[in-house]
Design an enzyme around this catalytic site. Structure first.
Site, mmCIF file in Angstrom:
data_model
loop_
_atom_site.group_PDB
_atom_site.id
_atom_site.type_symbol
_atom_site.label_atom_id
_atom_site.label_comp_id
_atom_site.label_asym_id
_atom_site.label_seq_id
_atom_site.Cartn_x
_atom_site.Cartn_y
_atom_site.Cartn_z
ATOM 1 N N GLY A 181 88.381 -42.125 18.173
ATOM 2 C CA GLY A 181 87.740 -40.896 18.136
ATOM 3 C C GLY A 181 86.764 -40.568 19.400
ATOM 4 O O GLY A 181 86.579 -39.521 19.853
ATOM 5 N N ALA A 182 86.630 -41.632 20.401
ATOM 6 C CA ALA A 182 85.770 -41.327 21.520
ATOM 7 C C ALA A 182 86.872 -40.740 22.489
ATOM 8 O O ALA A 182 86.314 -39.937 23.261
ATOM 9 C CB ALA A 182 85.352 -42.613 22.225
ATOM 10 N N GLY A 212 48.266 -36.574 21.836
ATOM 11 C CA GLY A 212 48.179 -35.400 20.882
ATOM 12 C C GLY A 212 49.247 -34.183 21.414
ATOM 13 O O GLY A 212 50.462 -34.694 21.720
ATOM 14 N N GLY A 213 48.604 -33.223 21.669
ATOM 15 C CA GLY A 213 49.471 -32.019 21.854
ATOM 16 C C GLY A 213 49.734 -32.127 23.558
ATOM 17 O O GLY A 213 50.940 -31.515 23.665
HETATM 18 C C1 HXC Z 1 37.222 -33.787 24.815
HETATM 19 C C2 HXC Z 1 38.100 -35.364 25.807
HETATM 20 C C3 HXC Z 1 39.240 -35.703 25.164
HETATM 21 C C4 HXC Z 1 39.517 -34.771 24.141
HETATM 22 C C5 HXC Z 1 39.197 -37.298 26.895
HETATM 23 N N1 HXC Z 1 37.986 -36.590 26.828
HETATM 24 N N2 HXC Z 1 39.801 -36.735 25.493
HETATM 25 N N3 HXC Z 1 37.120 -34.733 25.573
HETATM 26 N N4 HXC Z 1 38.628 -33.765 23.888
HETATM 27 N N5 HXC Z 1 40.412 -34.808 23.315
HETATM 28 C C6 HXC Z 1 36.986 -36.906 27.863
HETATM 29 C C7 HXC Z 1 36.143 -37.893 27.550
HETATM 30 O O1 HXC Z 1 35.218 -37.569 26.753
HETATM 31 C C8 HXC Z 1 35.740 -38.270 28.813
HETATM 32 O O2 HXC Z 1 34.592 -37.658 29.407
HETATM 33 C C9 HXC Z 1 36.937 -38.053 29.818
HETATM 34 O O3 HXC Z 1 37.623 -37.228 28.963
HETATM 35 C C10 HXC Z 1 37.830 -39.119 30.339
HETATM 36 O O4 HXC Z 1 38.244 -39.655 29.021
HETATM 37 P P1 HXC Z 1 38.028 -41.289 29.067
HETATM 38 O O5 HXC Z 1 38.264 -41.939 27.246
HETATM 39 O O6 HXC Z 1 36.803 -42.019 29.738
HETATM 40 O O7 HXC Z 1 39.349 -41.762 29.739
HETATM 41 P P2 HXC Z 1 40.544 -42.939 29.577
HETATM 42 O O8 HXC Z 1 39.756 -44.260 29.064
HETATM 43 O O9 HXC Z 1 41.343 -42.986 30.779
HETATM 44 O O10 HXC Z 1 41.170 -42.507 28.253
HETATM 45 C C11 HXC Z 1 42.066 -41.374 28.330
HETATM 46 C C12 HXC Z 1 42.559 -41.050 26.876
HETATM 47 C C13 HXC Z 1 41.239 -40.993 25.902
HETATM 48 C C14 HXC Z 1 43.589 -42.134 26.376
HETATM 49 C C15 HXC Z 1 43.159 -39.874 26.694
HETATM 50 O O11 HXC Z 1 40.337 -40.299 26.290
HETATM 51 C C16 HXC Z 1 41.695 -40.657 24.469
HETATM 52 O O12 HXC Z 1 42.332 -41.262 23.686
HETATM 53 N N6 HXC Z 1 41.236 -39.410 24.187
HETATM 54 C C17 HXC Z 1 41.392 -38.816 22.938
HETATM 55 C C18 HXC Z 1 42.886 -38.511 22.514
HETATM 56 C C19 HXC Z 1 42.898 -37.592 21.345
HETATM 57 O O13 HXC Z 1 43.030 -38.430 20.151
HETATM 58 N N7 HXC Z 1 43.099 -36.492 21.432
HETATM 59 C C20 HXC Z 1 43.199 -35.424 20.214
HETATM 60 C C21 HXC Z 1 44.689 -35.469 19.683
HETATM 61 S S1 HXC Z 1 44.997 -34.289 18.546
HETATM 62 P P3 HXC Z 1 33.549 -37.868 30.322
HETATM 63 O O14 HXC Z 1 32.556 -36.811 30.407
HETATM 64 O O15 HXC Z 1 33.043 -39.204 29.948
HETATM 65 O O16 HXC Z 1 34.183 -37.870 31.730
HETATM 66 C C22 HXC Z 1 45.765 -33.157 19.240
HETATM 67 C C23 HXC Z 1 46.369 -32.013 18.208
HETATM 68 C C24 HXC Z 1 47.454 -31.284 18.707
HETATM 69 O O17 HXC Z 1 45.965 -33.127 20.394
HETATM 70 C C25 HXC Z 1 48.437 -30.814 17.759
HETATM 71 C C26 HXC Z 1 49.589 -31.871 18.096
HETATM 72 C C27 HXC Z 1 50.832 -31.437 17.021
#
Ligand code: HXC
Length: 510
Positions: free
Chosen positions: A404-405, A169-170
């Site tokens: 051109g290069a 994401g961000g």
């Molecule tokens: C809150 C989060 C989180 C999130 C991870 N955690 N991502 N908490 N918000 N976005 C927390 C988990 O709950 C977990 O908490 C700890 O972080 C570790 O995550 P895991 O999933 O256990 O780790 P891992 O298996 O290594 O996976 C990492 C990851 C996955 C690939 C980053 O966590 C993931 O896919 N997260 C979500 C990604 C996502 O979709 N984010 C939103 C994007 S939208 P605990 O308590 O168990 O330790 C965005 C919008 C911005 O960003 C604008 C863009 C233009």
């Protein structure tokens, strides 16, 4: 008083624990350092000044009021790298996966604003899952504020993103707007949406490594500018990179002591070009022999290897090298090579880094794959970037400069300041075979005539002297004196000033 100090120490120790021992252990078990360990390696010893150690999130949804961690998942502040000021924010994966809340964003924005005001680079270390899901639009708003500062800082201060864990994401979009992205092999990933979402939406099953690992991003997507074996190597290399860069567009690039005198000729360069013009040679050898002490920091080493880009120094001052690489695809320009070099040229121009260009290019790569992929516009990017660049530009044609290069590769016509060629240079619209087959098509079935025409063409065009007679080259130089010529040329261009027509900004073909 004693109790108050104890309380500060207690609170600070709690903040330094981040998400707690178990999560720190998990971080180490994955081969990753913690945020604070990363800061220690990145900065000069004892130079870190932390801000906002005690900032906590303000969310109350989903039971979040019971899960406040001081620092809120990001360590921020400033310090020095070899004595020079840098600002940094380092995501702490042990706290909510380093995800971004409104408070977390405010911490990042604070250092971004200070870096911009004070004219110093920002280094972001990413190990984070994007927007904190529990905070909803507040997290999105926070990212928006970070993104806006990325854009406003672009071209004013260097911004470097270091990817040291799974990032989504961000946490990939902000890096995408910075100048450079570096990754760590096997422990870092970058994707807009992770493998689980990919499976849900497209039914595609893919591993994190195949979706967004360092290999993908340094060889296929070109999102990342380089990758390293582990956290320590990566952070040490970031220190090295910072040494090449000016602190802002208001400052000149730093100079460091140089020990290699420029007057000494390098005779080995006289035999770098093989007698057979179709045989490759390694252009990196030339770069390493021209750069002070052979110190070269390559950018995008594993992508579009037919062009080489990177930083070196001449007489202690940073220069950006751009060079065709005859070892790969004969050094041809294709879409990827053009985009790669254009972005590098623009970075150098933003930050006043002179450009040294070495040319051995047989032309643009023909074919439907390239044309359908937008070669016209991608090639134009490099043409545009070299032309708009107002930094000192010195070009040396070592062998081929066809079609051109020839124009594109920082030719005189593209406002290069000093254009040299080696005696082995061949400057023409195309190579002899292609040229003869077109202009003497009637003789195509007569091998003797074709051989004669080819010889005539080679003698007339495949040398540097026609261009030199026209003044398109400033001089034909001996290969062994290349370092001296370029170093003295750069000295002469130190006070270069150019007027550009007034404009809000240009419209480079994106
Ligand atoms: C809150 C989060 C989180 C999130 C991870 N955690 N991502 N908490 N918000 N976005 C927390 C988990 O709950 C977990 O908490 C700890 O972080 C570790 O995550 P895991 O999933 O256990 O780790 P891992 O298996 O290594 O996976 C990492 C990851 C996955 C690939 C980053 O966590 C993931 O896919 N997260 C979500 C990604 C996502 O979709 N984010 C939103 C994007 S939208 P605990 O308590 O168990 O330790 C965005 C919008 C911005 O960003 C604008 C863009 C233009």
């Amino acid at each position: 008083m004693h109790d108050i100090i104890k309380e500060l120490e207690r609170r600070r120790a709690a903040a330094h624990k981040g998400g707690g021992d178990k999560r720190i252990e998990a971080q180490h078990a994955r081969g990753k350092l913690t945020a604070r360990e990363r800061v220690e390696i990145l900065l000069d010893e004892g130079s870190f000044e932390e801000f906002d150690t005690f900032v906590e999130h303000r969310s109350t949804d989903f039971g979040m009021e019971n899960t406040r961690v001081p620092g809120d998942g990001v360590v921020t502040g400033w310090g020095t790298i070899n004595g020079r000021l840098v600002y940094l924010f380092v995501k702490d994966f042990t706290v909510f996966g380093g995800s971004l809340s409104a408070a977390h964003a405010q911490k990042i924005v604070k250092v971004q604003d200070m870096a911009l005001r004070n004219g110093a680079p920002v280094i972001g270390v990413f190990d984070a899952g994007g927007a904190r899901i529990q905070e909803g639009v507040d997290a999105l708003a926070g990212y928006g504020e970070v993104f806006a500062r990325n854009v406003l800082s672009s071209g004013v201060i260097p911004q470097i993103s270091v990817i040291m864990g799974p990032c989504a994401g961000g946490d990939v979009y902000s890096p995408a707007m910075t100048d450079f992205i570096f990754m760590v092999r096997d422990t870092s990933y970058m994707f807009v949406t992770g493998p689980d979402v990919v499976k849900t939406v497209t039914n595609e099953v893919v591993t994190p490594e195949d979706l967004g690992g360092a290999k993908v991003h340094t060889t296929k997507s070109s999102i990342a500018d380089g990758a390293y074996e582990n956290d320590v190597e990566c952070l040490t290399q970031m220190r090295r990179l910072i040494d090449f860069l000016p602190s802002s567009n208001r400052e000149k690039p730093p100079t460091w002591p140089s020990f290699q005198e420029i007057e000494k000729d390098d005779i080995s360069l006289d035999t770098l070009i093989p007698p057979n013009p179709n045989k490759p040679y390694d252009m990196k050898e030339l770069i390493l022999k021209v750069a002070d002490e052979g110190d070269f920091f390559e950018i995008q080493e594993n992508f579009a290897k037919n062009i080489i880009t990177g930083f070196g120094r001449i007489e202690g001052a940073t220069v950006g090298f751009v060079a065709n690489q005859p070892m790969v695809l004969a050094g041809v320009l294709d879409s990827d090579a053009s985009r790669k070099a254009a972005r590098f040229v623009r970075f150098c121009d933003c930050f006043g880094i002179p450009l040294v260009t070495f040319v051995d290019v047989p032309g643009f790569l023909p074919g439907t794959a390239q044309e359908y992929g937008g070669l016209i516009k991608h090639g134009a990017k490099l043409l545009f970037a070299f032309t708009e660049a107002t930094v000192p530009k010195i070009t040396c044609i070592t062998r081929k400069a066809f079609g051109g290069a020839y124009d594109v590769m920082a030719s005189k016509h593209m406002r290069a300041d000093i254009n040299y060629a080696w005696p082995t240079a061949q400057i023409a619209v195309m190579g002899a075979k292609g040229a003869v087959e077109i202009i003497f098509r009637a003789d195509i079935n007569d091998p003797e005539k074709i051989a004669e025409r080819t010889k005539e063409y080679e003698e007339r065009f495949l040398n540097p002297f026609v261009a030199a007679q026209r003044g398109y080259l400033d001089e034909v130089i001996m290969p062994h004196g290349t370092r001296r010529r370029i170093a003295r040329g750069l000295r002469s261009l130190r006070n270069k000033r150019v007027e550009v027509p007034w404009k809000k900004h240009d419209n480079i073909p994106l």
